[in-house]
Structure formats: structure tokens, C-alpha cells
Write a protein that holds these residues in place. Structure first.
Motif, mmCIF file in Angstrom:
data_model
loop_
_atom_site.group_PDB
_atom_site.id
_atom_site.type_symbol
_atom_site.label_atom_id
_atom_site.label_comp_id
_atom_site.label_asym_id
_atom_site.label_seq_id
_atom_site.Cartn_x
_atom_site.Cartn_y
_atom_site.Cartn_z
ATOM 1 N N TRP A 73 1.305 -1.491 0.536
ATOM 2 C CA TRP A 73 0.000 -0.509 -0.076
ATOM 3 C C TRP A 73 0.728 1.276 -0.108
ATOM 4 C CZ3 TRP A 73 -5.266 0.276 -0.792
ATOM 5 C CH2 TRP A 73 -5.707 -0.459 -0.491
ATOM 6 N N VAL A 74 2.328 1.148 -0.149
ATOM 7 C CA VAL A 74 3.204 2.155 0.052
ATOM 8 C C VAL A 74 3.255 2.731 -1.054
ATOM 9 C CG1 VAL A 74 5.508 3.378 0.384
ATOM 10 C CG2 VAL A 74 3.867 1.440 2.153
ATOM 11 N N PRO A 75 2.691 3.940 -2.070
ATOM 12 C CA PRO A 75 2.330 4.561 -3.090
ATOM 13 C C PRO A 75 4.554 4.936 -3.663
ATOM 14 C CG PRO A 75 1.452 6.018 -2.094
ATOM 15 C CD PRO A 75 2.209 4.988 -1.037
ATOM 16 N N SER A 76 4.161 4.796 -4.496
ATOM 17 C CA SER A 76 5.732 6.338 -5.223
ATOM 18 C C SER A 76 5.023 6.687 -6.278
ATOM 19 C CB SER A 76 6.564 4.123 -6.416
ATOM 20 O OG SER A 76 5.447 3.984 -7.542
ATOM 21 N N GLY A 77 4.262 7.651 -6.334
ATOM 22 C CA GLY A 77 4.542 8.755 -6.374
ATOM 23 C C GLY A 77 4.724 10.008 -6.547
ATOM 24 N N GLU A 78 5.081 11.119 -6.948
ATOM 25 C CA GLU A 78 6.226 12.505 -6.185
ATOM 26 C C GLU A 78 5.652 12.683 -5.000
ATOM 27 O OE1 GLU A 78 7.440 16.773 -8.722
ATOM 28 O OE2 GLU A 78 6.160 15.361 -9.766
#
Length: 364
Positions: free
Chosen positions: A134-139
Motif C-alpha cells: 500500500w506504500v505508493p511511489s508517486g511524486e
């Protein structure tokens, strides 16, 4: 009484976790705090027994007696911190030890048992490990983590409770504010905290008391409220849920001092450290609303920004009072000092900078 440091977490996997396809859909553009991960952490406290029954478990509703102390006497505290996806696809949390220290301080002020700092960090780690996908990678994306504790002792009587629950939940989030500068309303009707009160504790009552002032700000077309001190009604203290900084034409910055009525923000402290390392003169000094308006009109004040875990660093483009509105700079976005501090903060949070302060806590 058993040692809290010796507690072992029982891991209960979710029997029906969110599918990868549904998770991608939910994480595409999440409303802040509305999308929940699959698990939560729970640890119980009983007077005479101490902390016990540490579990990672499927997220779900809680069962409370109608006379649970929190519902009547508001013994409750919480924290907010973020986990970030790193360049090597690892996961790092920014300064959880600082949140653990503040959590203990809040507990002390609210006459609640103090959770050992090492156990706080372990609990956060366990949830992040369980919900790593659930940890996102977006800016502008991160996993917002909410540890909290409340009194669940079932009794009616004004005294510290004897039973408590500590939990950790999480939500993938994007930016707290939309792009661009925000407009703030200076409340001359309500105050956030008074000397000797709970202003330095991160407790729910402080935020409940700010909601009417926030509604007042919305009524006047503003994004956030700014509170003045409770004694003189002149000195700027903080916003509804954020600290505030002022940037002057000589490049120096100022933020209100911690006098017991202002939450000691971890983002605030981090920015003061970063500023000093950049050679920026940073002052923790009182600043009145009259000074703010005068300096903004004269051009001496060039930038203002809010900061906090949720909002990170957000430029303030205008300040509005009952007498009208004054713009900060061109009123459209982040100035050069704000932008530079934000860039350095984000680099530190995501493990992209030299971590000589040991702020980055690697989980995976």
C-alpha cells in the motif's frame, strides 16, 4: 508487570485482503485519509499489568462500552507520520523516533500511560511490513500512518482511566492541498490554546475546538484558519493543524516560539535544522498579526508557508481578516526560499539526501 520491550506481536493475516487490481484503483488518486489499508496494530494497556496483547490484525470496527472513558472525558492522543517508497523500491519512515517522543509527552499531559518509544516504532514498522504493497511511489504520494491511543475503561467518573488501547492504522495519500498557494483567515473570534492548557499535546480535543474556526475560514472563502494567542489576541501562533513560517526580504525566516500553546511540529523542527544548514538565518520569535499585515504590504515579508506531516510545505498566498485581504508576494505559489526548503525536506524524507541526522528509518 511484564516489560513492554519484550512484547511479541501476534500476526493475524487478513483472510480477504484487497485484490491487487482493486488496490491499484484505490491508490490512483486517493482522497486524503479516505482509503484504508488492510491491517491495523493493536496493543492493550491494563493498570497493574502494563502493555500486553500486541497484534497485527485485519482492520475492522472496534467494540466499546457506552461508558468508555474516551467518550465522556476525551482521554485521547494521536500522531501522524509518513512512509515513503525509496528509489531502490525500499520503504522508509521519516523520523518515527521523534513522533514516539512526542507521543510520550502527549500521554504525560493527558494523564495516560506512556508507551515506550521503541514499542511505538516497532508497532509502526509491523503495520508497514504487513501493508507494504500500500506504500505508493508517486511524486507527492506516501503512506500516512496514524498511531493513536484512547481510554476504553468502562466507568463514569472524572479520573484517569485504568485501561487503554493503542492502535496504528494507515492510508495511502497524495497531496494534502491542491497545487498553488492557499489563502488563510485570521480568527479574531476563537483561540486554539491557552497557557497551561493542552496546546503542546497532540490530542483530539485541540482539533475539535478548531473546527468551528475552520468553518469560519471557509465561510470567508479561505482554505485554512490562523490562530492568535489567547492572552493578547495579537501574536500569531499556528494554523488549524499546521505550524507557520515567515520569510523576509533579507532571506531570513521566522516562526512563532514554542511556549506551551503551540504543537512542537516535527516538520517545523526539521525545517529549522535544514534552514540553518543552508545558511538561512532562522528565528523562533513572536510575530504579531499587525506586523504580518504591515510587512506584507511593504514588501518586507516576501513569503509565508505552512508546514506539517500531512501538508509538508504549503505556500500561503494571501491573508484575510475582517478588514480585507493582503497578498504575500505575487500570491500565486511558492517563493524561492519556500521551494528550496520543501525540496530539501522531501529529499530527506525519501532518503535522497545525506542522512547525517539519522532521520530516515528503513523498514524494508
Amino acid at each position: 508487570m511484564s516489560s513492554a520491550e519484550d512484547l511479541q506481536f501476534k500476526i493475524l493475516q487478513h483472510p480477504n485482503p484487497t485484490s491487487p487490481e482493486k488496490r491499484v484503483e484505490l491508490m490512483a488518486n486517493p482522497t486524503f485519509g479516505r482509503v484504508a489499508t488492510d491491517h491495523m496494530v493493536m496493543i492493550r494497556y491494563t493498570e497493574g499489568k502494563g502493555w500486553h496483547d500486541a497484534q497485527v490484525m485485519p482492520r475492522g470496527p472496534l467494540s466499546l462500552d457506552p461508558s468508555a472513558a474516551v467518550l465522556h472525558y476525551a482521554q485521547e492522543i494521536f500522531e501522524g507520520l509518513k512512509a515513503f517508497r525509496t528509489k531502490d523500491d525500499g520503504i522508509a519512515i521519516f523520523r518515527p523516533d521523534a513522533n514516539a517522543r512526542r507521543f510520550r509527552s502527549s500521554a504525560e499531559r493527558m494523564a495516560m500511560p506512556q508507551l515506550p518509544e521503541s514499542l511505538f516504532v516497532r508497532a509502526v514498522d509491523e503495520l508497514v511490513k504487513a501493508d507494504r504493497d500500500w506504500v505508493p511511489s508517486g511524486e507527492n504520494a506516501s503512506l500516512y500512518i496514524r498511531p493513536f491511543m484512547f481510554a476504553n475503561d468502562a466507568f463514569l467518573g472524572v479520573k484517569p482511566a485504568s485501561e487503554y488501547m493503542f492502535l496504528v492504522i494507515a492510508a495511502p495519500v497524495g497531496a494534502y492541498f491542491s497545487a498553488g498557494a492557499v489563502t488563510v483567515w485570521v480568527s479574531e473570534t476563537y483561540t486554539r490554546a491557552a497557557p497551561g492548557g493542552t496546546g503542546a499535546a497532540k490530542c483530539g480535543g485541540n482539533y475539535a475546538a478548531s473546527l468551528l474556526a475552520q468553518a469560519e475560514a471557509k465561510h470567508h472563502g479561505c482554505d485554512q484558519v490562523v490562530f492568535l494567542d489567547a492572552v493578547h489576541h495579537r501574536f500569531v501562533e499556528e494554523m488549524g493543524g499546521m505550524n507557520i513560517f515567515f520569510v523576509f526580504e533579507d532571506g531570513s525566516i521566522r516562526t512563532p516560539p514554542l511556549t506551551g500553546t503551540i504543537l512542537p511540529g516535527i516538520t517545523r523542527e526539521s525545517l529549522l535544522t535544514i534552514a540553518k544548514e543552508k545558511g538561512i538565518k532562522a528565528h523562533e520569535e513572536p510575530y504579531t498579526i499587525d506586523q504580518w499585515l504591515e510587512d506584507a504590504r511593504s514588501g518586507r515579508l516576501t513569503e509565508v508557508f505552512a508546514c506539517g506531516t500531512a501538508a509538508a510545505v504549503s505556500p500561503i498566498g494571501a491573508v484575510r481578516t475582517k478588514d480585507g485581504e493582503v497578498k504575500i508576494g505575487d500570491g500565486t505559489g511558492a517563493g524561492p526560499v519556500t521551494a528550496s526548503l520543501k525540496e530539501s525536506l522531501i529529499a530527506a524524507q525519501r532518503g535522497q539526501a545525506n542522512d547525517h541526522h539519522h532521520w530516515v528509518h528503513r523498514v524494508l
